[in-house]
Design an enzyme around this catalytic site. Structure first.
Site, short mmCIF file in Angstrom:
data_model
loop_
_atom_site.label_atom_id
_atom_site.label_comp_id
_atom_site.label_asym_id
_atom_site.label_seq_id
_atom_site.Cartn_x
_atom_site.Cartn_y
_atom_site.Cartn_z
N LYS A 85 -21.84 14.32 32.54
CA LYS A 85 -22.34 14.20 31.17
C LYS A 85 -23.57 13.30 31.18
O LYS A 85 -23.65 12.37 31.98
CB LYS A 85 -21.25 13.56 30.28
CG LYS A 85 -21.40 13.86 28.82
CD LYS A 85 -20.76 15.17 28.45
CE LYS A 85 -20.87 15.43 26.96
NZ LYS A 85 -20.19 16.68 26.60
N GLY A 185 -12.60 20.70 8.81
CA GLY A 185 -13.96 20.75 9.34
C GLY A 185 -14.47 22.17 9.40
O GLY A 185 -13.89 23.02 10.09
N GLY A 187 -17.72 23.15 10.25
CA GLY A 187 -19.04 23.11 10.88
C GLY A 187 -19.27 24.32 11.74
O GLY A 187 -18.82 25.44 11.41
N VAL A 189 -18.05 25.37 14.60
CA VAL A 189 -16.86 26.10 15.07
C VAL A 189 -15.94 26.46 13.90
O VAL A 189 -15.52 27.60 13.76
CB VAL A 189 -16.08 25.30 16.14
CG1 VAL A 189 -14.89 26.11 16.65
CG2 VAL A 189 -16.98 24.92 17.30
#
Ligand code: NAI
Length: 366
Positions: A85, A185, A187, A189
């Site tokens: 990452k 949520g 958003g 997805v």
């Protein structure tokens, strides 16, 4: 987050990290961290986050924690990539520039393919395009550059596969028809998941802190909207956390009436104890990184097949169905919670591949 400087090399030893690279470029203001956890399965891959961290130690710790998570995600998903990452220290609303991302691209290039980067919180496909001018080691790219384009739909597809398997453990059937799914949520997805669930005749209870996200979906049949803080109390069969991490904790778990938790948010369990408690209450928990791997499986397809092929990539995403099934079977066989079974599945694959490649067995030192 840490209160003060944590010992980086101690942390690396504990979780068996390979490299941590600190990047600095005074000409563009870039300060970044690249954490490479484990490359047993292949080059490390994982998104590049841009965030304002309280201290630089927090940034390094975040890169390490997220990089290790990617090792597990790819391993369990059967993808031949290791975990890594990157984190750019800065405010994504104010500090972005072409120079900054090109500079980051050059640092990624300098690693010579040890680490592949991609979009993450605070970065966009446009930022990836800037990096791509300096390095070919970028996974998440727009379609016109040979990438898979937006990946949230593939993530939603994988979540549904995992959700079906979890539901079957309760009802004996894969069908979501007539079941009430609470989605927290709406958003990238969540906004893809809700219409797909409606298409499968699920009933929906949804929430989002942003009213425009709710507005965009409110005309779907059978959809009820609730205030975000009330979502945990709704009568529902399945709860799908698709917003934040840490939402399954000692304050929320006792409020849940559902029999299944299956959503896309990363790090849903605040602690391991919460993973034990949720199962003690008879709730089937589909481990987050097992069922939210669809996007990463989808957009890494071209690394293994030359170009991105939508149908092939989607077929790989659908394998999340079998992987989730294997996780539950392992959990049952070993008498362990599903989140632990997920880790064991990932660790077993890495150990098996290490053996096949004649590599030393990896593992942390406590
Ligand atoms: P997003 O930022 O597009 O959507 C998150 C949504 O949650 C936003 O609409 C936001 O307003 C809403 N939200 C924030 N706090 C809330 C609260 N307290 N209650 C209700 N809604 C709230 O993010 P995205 O991409 O949809 O990702 C969602 C989660 O899934 C994140 O945890 C992300 O790390 C994870 N994830 C996303 C993947 C992807 O393909 N985008 C892949 C794997 C994991």
């Amino acid at each position: 987050m840490s209160d003060g400087p944590f010992q980086i090399t101690d942390y690396m030893r504990r979780y068996d990290f390979e490299n941590v690279v600190l990047c600095n470029d005074n000409s563009t203001g870039l300060r970044a961290v690249i954490a490479i956890h484990d490359t047993t399965l292949g080059p490390a891959a994982g998104g590049c986050r841009m965030w304002t961290y309280p201290t630089e130690w927090d940034a390094i710790e975040d890169a390490l924690r997220l990089g290790r998570g990617m090792t597990y995600k790819y391993a369990a998903a059967g993808v031949d990539l290791g975990g890594g990452k990157a984190v750019i220290l800065g405010d994504p609303r104010k500090d972005k520039s072409e120079g900054l991302f090109r500079s980051m691209g050059r640092f990624v290039e300098r690693l010579g393919g040890l680490y592949y980067t991609g979009e993450d919180v605070g970065t966009t496909l446009a930022d990836m395009e800037q990096m791509h001018r300096e390095t070919s080691f970028v996974i998440t790219l727009p379609e016109y550059l040979g990438g898979a384009g937006p990946i949230a739909g593939a993530t939603a597809c994988g979540v549904i596969e995992g959700m079906r398997v979890a539901v079957r453990r309760v009802t004996g059937s894969d069908s979501l028809a007539g079941l009430t799914v609470g989605v927290q949520g709406l958003g990238a997805v969540g906004g893809e998941l809700v219409p797909r669930l409606a298409g499968l005749d699920a009933k929906l209870v949804v929430c989002d802190t942003e009213t425009d996200r709710v507005e965009a979906l409110k005309d779907l049949d059978g959809l009820a909207v609730v205030q975000p803080e009330r979502i945990y109390d709704q009568p529902m069969d399945v709860f799908a956390p698709c917003a934040l991490g840490g939402v399954l904790n000692n304050a929320t778990i006792p409020r849940l009436t559902c029999k299944v938790v299956a959503g896309c948010a990363n790090n849903q369990l605040r602690s391991e104890e919460d993973g034990v408690e949720i199962e003690r209450r008879g709730i089937v928990y589909a481990p987050d990184y097992i069922i939210n791997a669809g996007g990463t499986v989808y957009d890494t397809d071209r690394l293994f097949g030359g170009t991105h092929v939508h149908d092939r990539a989607l077929a790989k995403v659908r394998r999340i169905h079998e992987t989730t099934q294997r996780v539950f079977e392992l959990a049952e066989r070993e008498g362990i919670p599903s989140f632990r079974a997920a880790d064991r599945l990932a660790e077993a694959r890495i150990a098996e591949v290490a053996k096949a490649k004649g590599l030393r067995a990896r593992g942390g030192v406590q």
